[in-house]
Design a protein around this motif. Structure first.
Motif, PDB file in Angstrom:
ATOM      1  N   LYS A  24      34.064  41.171  96.305  1.00  0.00           N
ATOM      2  CA  LYS A  24      34.022  39.730  96.018  1.00  0.00           C
ATOM      3  C   LYS A  24      33.671  39.503  94.548  1.00  0.00           C
ATOM      4  O   LYS A  24      34.247  38.679  93.859  1.00  0.00           O
ATOM      5  N   GLU A  25      32.768  40.343  94.049  1.00  0.00           N
ATOM      6  CA  GLU A  25      32.277  40.211  92.670  1.00  0.00           C
ATOM      7  C   GLU A  25      33.279  40.759  91.660  1.00  0.00           C
ATOM      8  O   GLU A  25      33.520  40.184  90.611  1.00  0.00           O
ATOM      9  N   ALA A  26      33.896  41.898  91.991  1.00  0.00           N
ATOM     10  CA  ALA A  26      34.683  42.584  90.944  1.00  0.00           C
ATOM     11  C   ALA A  26      36.013  43.118  91.446  1.00  0.00           C
ATOM     12  O   ALA A  26      36.602  44.005  90.844  1.00  0.00           O
ATOM     13  N   GLY A  27      36.479  42.572  92.544  1.00  0.00           N
ATOM     14  CA  GLY A  27      37.655  43.135  93.213  1.00  0.00           C
ATOM     15  C   GLY A  27      38.832  43.406  92.310  1.00  0.00           C
ATOM     16  O   GLY A  27      39.472  44.450  92.384  1.00  0.00           O
ATOM     17  N   GLU A  28      39.091  42.444  91.389  1.00  0.00           N
ATOM     18  CA  GLU A  28      40.315  42.590  90.593  1.00  0.00           C
ATOM     19  C   GLU A  28      40.146  43.650  89.499  1.00  0.00           C
ATOM     20  O   GLU A  28      41.079  43.979  88.799  1.00  0.00           O
ATOM     21  N   GLU A  29      38.882  44.132  89.333  1.00  0.00           N
ATOM     22  CA  GLU A  29      38.658  45.179  88.314  1.00  0.00           C
ATOM     23  C   GLU A  29      38.610  46.574  88.937  1.00  0.00           C
ATOM     24  O   GLU A  29      38.511  47.572  88.245  1.00  0.00           O
ATOM     25  N   ILE A  30      38.642  46.616  90.266  1.00  0.00           N
ATOM     26  CA  ILE A  30      38.387  47.890  90.946  1.00  0.00           C
ATOM     27  C   ILE A  30      39.684  48.676  91.124  1.00  0.00           C
ATOM     28  O   ILE A  30      40.615  48.222  91.823  1.00  0.00           O
ATOM     29  N   ASP A  33      43.374  46.867 100.411  1.00  0.00           N
ATOM     30  CA  ASP A  33      44.640  46.135 100.581  1.00  0.00           C
ATOM     31  C   ASP A  33      44.524  44.702 100.070  1.00  0.00           C
ATOM     32  O   ASP A  33      45.417  44.168  99.429  1.00  0.00           O
ATOM     33  N   ALA A  34      43.385  44.090 100.314  1.00  0.00           N
ATOM     34  CA  ALA A  34      43.202  42.684  99.921  1.00  0.00           C
ATOM     35  C   ALA A  34      43.074  42.518  98.412  1.00  0.00           C
ATOM     36  O   ALA A  34      43.352  41.438  97.859  1.00  0.00           O
ATOM     37  N   HIS A  35      42.670  43.589  97.705  1.00  0.00           N
ATOM     38  CA  HIS A  35      42.393  43.438  96.265  1.00  0.00           C
ATOM     39  C   HIS A  35      43.265  44.324  95.379  1.00  0.00           C
ATOM     40  O   HIS A  35      43.029  44.424  94.172  1.00  0.00           O
ATOM     41  N   GLY A  36      44.259  44.977  95.973  1.00  0.00           N
ATOM     42  CA  GLY A  36      45.180  45.799  95.166  1.00  0.00           C
ATOM     43  C   GLY A  36      44.523  47.043  94.604  1.00  0.00           C
ATOM     44  O   GLY A  36      44.938  47.566  93.559  1.00  0.00           O
TER      45      GLY A  36
END
Ligand code: KE4
Length: 425
Positions: A192-198, A228-231
């Motif tokens: 939730k905090e950093a998903g798109e950076e992971i 899957d939800a955050h690529g």
């Protein structure tokens, strides 16, 4: 031949700590290590001529026991063709075919020379493929001595990592988020905090480097769902569990398919090996096809391939897994009964050919609980076992391994010795 103590005195002047890998120094259990002069079947023979029933199995590779005659013959035959080519060789193709056939997540695979190389390369590939930098790992999981993974939980909401070894720049550690294992809320919070950076999660699906810890129902699937939800990519480090808990590893047993898998140990039959594999569209980002560089002088070494291919063939032909699990269950069941009758708190988590001994009142579900177990009791049991011919891993935070060379007689003898040791605690 010199005694173990004489050899250790010499080696300590020449090799840091007298060993070529720290855990072998017996620092966690006290005393000095024995030196081995021969390994055969389920036994080691020390230079002091002590025969030991071996529950370390060279830290996993020896699932068929040591010096299996067919493996020895395969190495000998390969040896007659040379030791290394530096070019592609036919055995590498067969090894790749075996791994692709057996491991659900693997469409393409690259061989390397250790589990560390495998996880290091898988992380680099995940970062190169996603274009992201952050990695999630879990407290207590060990993935080899990779800079970005020798990181412990730091302070702060996201537990950004702090170096867990000297020589690792803070900047490296900051890219690693360290979470408690078996904690879905912490995992969801991190994404939730950093998903798109992971870029990826890397996990030992059955952590076996802090004793043996098993996932709570649905926990591994929650990793798959978050990725899957955050690529992000899901990387299973099956260097230890691959081909050991089942031919297809944990991902076969649990039905959770990672994007990449790190492998090693068993597929080298005791010779240096590592491998990482996954979906073709990810693997094709590797040089020479793609922009992620990875290489190795001895990758796909013909001797290691011959040994590993032979082990995989025997595992498929003989299917030792049910018997390995039966022996593991017998040890877990009978040791638990003995400890209970002696009033000693003991947990024996076990899956297939893997088990460990946690001296604790309750089941252990994460690293923090593992380090809270009574290590002193393990040390005393380790020493009693070794003095009586049973070699357990020299640390309370390792996992015991069975091989198909262990038989009911060895299990019975082991139970007698460990039971006597537990009653003395
Ligand atoms: P190697 O680089 O040691 O081949 O593999 C590193 C590695 C990676 N991933 C997992 C899950 C592992 O367990 C390991 C190495 N395992 C340790 C035993 N806990 C090897 C023993 C040692 O360090 O001497």
């Amino acid at each position: 031949m010199q005694s173990s103590s004489e050899l250790f005195e010499r080696s300590s002047k020449l090799i840091p700590g007298g060993v070529n890998s720290p855990v072998r120094a017996f620092r966690s259990v006290g005393g000095t290590p024995f030196f081995t002069k021969k390994a055969s079947g389920c036994r080691l023979t020390t230079v002091d001529d002590q025969a030991l029933i071996d529950y370390v199995c060279t830290w996993g590779p020896a699932i068929l026991g040591h010096d299996h005659p067919e493996v020895r013959a395969a190495i000998s035959s390969a040896l007659s063709q040379g030791t290394s080519y530096g070019t592609p060789g036919p055995a590498e193709v067969e090894m790749a075919e075996q791994i692709v056939e057996l491991v659900p997540s693997v469409e393409k695979v690259r061989m390397c020379n250790s589990g560390t190389e495998a996880t290091m390369s898988a992380i680099r590939l995940a970062r190169g493929y996603t274009g992201r930098d952050k990695i999630i790992k879990f407290s207590g999981c060990y993935h080899g001595h990779v800079d970005s993974l020798l990181v412990k939980a730091g302070s702060g909401a996201l537990t950004f990592g702090n170096p867990d070894s000297a020589g690792i720049p803070e900047a490296f550690a900051r890219e690693t988020i360290v979470l408690p294992y078996n904690d879905v809320e912490a995992l969801e919070g991190a994404f939730k905090e950093a998903g798109e950076e992971i870029a990826a999660i890397i996990v030992e699906p059955y952590p076996a480097n802090c004793g043996l810890i098993l996932p709570k129902p649905g926990y591994l699937q929650s990793m798959r769902d978050q990725c899957d939800a955050h690529g992000s990519l899901l990387v299973f480090d099956e260097v230890m569990t691959g081909f050991r808990v089942a031919l297809g590893g944990v991902q076969e047993l649990e039905g959770v398919t990672p994007d990449l898998t790190a492998m090693g140990k068993i597929i080298g039959g005791g010779l240096p090996v590592g491998a990482f594999g996954g979906r073709s569209e990810i693997m094709d980002h590797l040089a020479p096809l793609g922009p992620v560089y990875q290489a190795g002088t001895l990758s796909g070494n013909p001797l290691a391939m011959a040994a590993g291919i032979t082990v995989l063939r025997i595992l498929q032909k003989e299917n030792p897994y049910p018997r390995l699990d039966e022996m593991g269950k017998r040890l877990a069941r009978e040791l638990t009964v003995v400890a209970a009758s002696a009033g000693i708190p003991l947990q024996v988590p076990q899956v297939g050919a893997m088990f460990c001994l946690f001296f604790a009142e309750k089941a252990v579900h994460n690293f923090e609980q593992a380090v809270g177990t009574e290590a002193e009791r393990f040390k005393e049991l380790f020493r009693h076992a070794l003095d009586n011919g049973v070699y357990l891993p020299p640390s309370p935070f390792e996992t015991c391994f069975l091989s198909s060379a262990h038989g009911n007689d060895e299990i019975t003898k082991t139970l007698e010795i460990l039971s006597a040791g537990i009653r003395k605690l």
